[in-house]
Design a protein around this motif. Structure first.
Motif, PDB file in Angstrom:
ATOM      1  N   SER A 188     -19.121 105.529  -4.914  1.00  0.00           N
ATOM      2  CA  SER A 188     -18.983 105.213  -3.498  1.00  0.00           C
ATOM      3  C   SER A 188     -18.154 103.946  -3.367  1.00  0.00           C
ATOM      4  CB  SER A 188     -20.363 105.009  -2.854  1.00  0.00           C
ATOM      5  OG  SER A 188     -20.232 104.616  -1.492  1.00  0.00           O
ATOM      6  N   LYS A 191     -14.545 100.857   2.722  1.00  0.00           N
ATOM      7  CA  LYS A 191     -13.247 100.683   3.361  1.00  0.00           C
ATOM      8  C   LYS A 191     -12.723  99.263   3.114  1.00  0.00           C
ATOM      9  CE  LYS A 191     -14.639 103.771   7.141  1.00  0.00           C
ATOM     10  NZ  LYS A 191     -14.876 103.879   8.609  1.00  0.00           N
ATOM     11  N   ALA A 209      -8.775 101.434   7.123  1.00  0.00           N
ATOM     12  CA  ALA A 209      -9.977 102.253   7.300  1.00  0.00           C
ATOM     13  C   ALA A 209      -9.891 103.582   6.564  1.00  0.00           C
ATOM     14  CB  ALA A 209     -10.232 102.502   8.784  1.00  0.00           C
ATOM     15  N   GLY A 213     -14.524 106.087   0.023  1.00  0.00           N
ATOM     16  CA  GLY A 213     -15.305 107.276   0.320  1.00  0.00           C
ATOM     17  C   GLY A 213     -16.273 107.556  -0.814  1.00  0.00           C
ATOM     18  N   ASN A 249     -12.876 108.617   3.474  1.00  0.00           N
ATOM     19  CA  ASN A 249     -12.745 107.962   4.773  1.00  0.00           C
ATOM     20  C   ASN A 249     -11.369 108.258   5.372  1.00  0.00           C
ATOM     21  OD1 ASN A 249     -15.289 106.694   4.434  1.00  0.00           O
ATOM     22  ND2 ASN A 249     -14.358 105.046   3.250  1.00  0.00           N
TER      23      ASN A 249
END
Length: 267
Positions: A188, A191, A209, A213, A249
């Motif tokens: 994981s 951002k 942004a 992810g 993301n």
């Protein structure tokens, strides 16, 4: 409505590491790397629509961040062991790489490359983790929790997202010199916080942004250990990983595969 869209990216990391154990409970490690990034992109005409203006490629390469760490033995009882990983990453990789691009206005300026094309984080990073392993006859298994914690913004006023990694593995020794392994890995990555004002291209890789992810990869590996003669004390490991799950993301290119080849010599 994106005017510049990446279609493919290849990242190659060539790593050189050294390990030294001054005592039987601590091992010191240092690792440097040389990074090569190559990306292919399509540029669409300005405004809107799907009319292609052309394609182009960008590349960056150079020294990446240097990592210094220690492996500390917490438990070593029979076939069980627990080690604490503590390290720091030094910001030796460039975060001001540039490349020539094709803009939607059919111009070819040289600009600051987007975030994935940079060679380092630009910040000092803390690298904690813990590893458990156990062996029984020809079988071995274990797990690891690792993380990358960014300690500050870099000189370009942004901070790459923190990273958390969870992995488990199982291995089986096929002979005295050959073993196979399987390893699921969850990662994981957050951002980017902040923004480099010089990264302003109309492409998703330039958007803070649209980084990071969650992914789950499955890796299969083989390990070969030299037993005598010239290859004694040498080990070659090959691992191939593919994604099982990706939740990224924003719009991003998904990972298709990861290949790792390593050689180790102990003395």
């Amino acid at each position: 409505t994106l005017r510049v869209v990446p279609t493919n990216m290849a990242m190659n990391m060539h790593m050189l590491g050294v390990m030294y154990a001054p005592t039987d409970w601590i091992t010191l490690m240092g690792m440097g790397m040389y990074v090569q990034n190559d990306m292919d992109l399509i540029t669409f005409q300005g405004g809107s629509g799907t009319t292609e203006l052309g394609t182009f490629s960008t590349s960056t390469s150079g020294i990446g961040d240097i990592k210094l760490s220690a492996l500390i033995k917490l438990v070593k009882k029979e076939a069980n062991s627990i080690h604490l990983n503590v390290g720091i990453s030094l910001p030796t990789g460039s975060i001001t790489e540039t490349s020539e691009v094709l803009t939607p206005m059919n111009m070819r300026p040289t600009v600051r490359a987007p975030y994935p094309m940079q060679l380092g984080s630009g910040s000092f990073d803390f690298l904690p983790g813990i590893t458990y392993s156990r062996s029984h006859e020809n079988f071995g298994w274990g797990g690891q929790v690792s993380s990358i914690l960014r300690l500050s913004d870099n000189k370009e006023d942004y901070r790459i997202g923190n990273s958390l990694g969870l992995s488990a593995w199982a291995s089986y020794r096929l002979s005295s010199w050959l073993s196979g392994s399987i390893r699921p890995v969850f990662t994981s990555v957050g951002k980017i916080k902040g923004q480099d004002d010089d990264i302003m291209l109309p492409v998703q890789t330039a958007h803070p942004a649209f980084q990071g992810g969650e992914t789950i990869n499955l890796a299969l590996g083989i390990n070969m250990v030299g037993q005598s003669g010239f290859v004694k004390n040498q080990r070659v490991a090959l691992e191939y990983g593919v994604p099982l799950y990706q939740n990224l993301n924003g719009p991003q290119m998904k990972t298709t595969s990861v290949l790792t080849l390593g050689w180790q010599y102990a003395f």
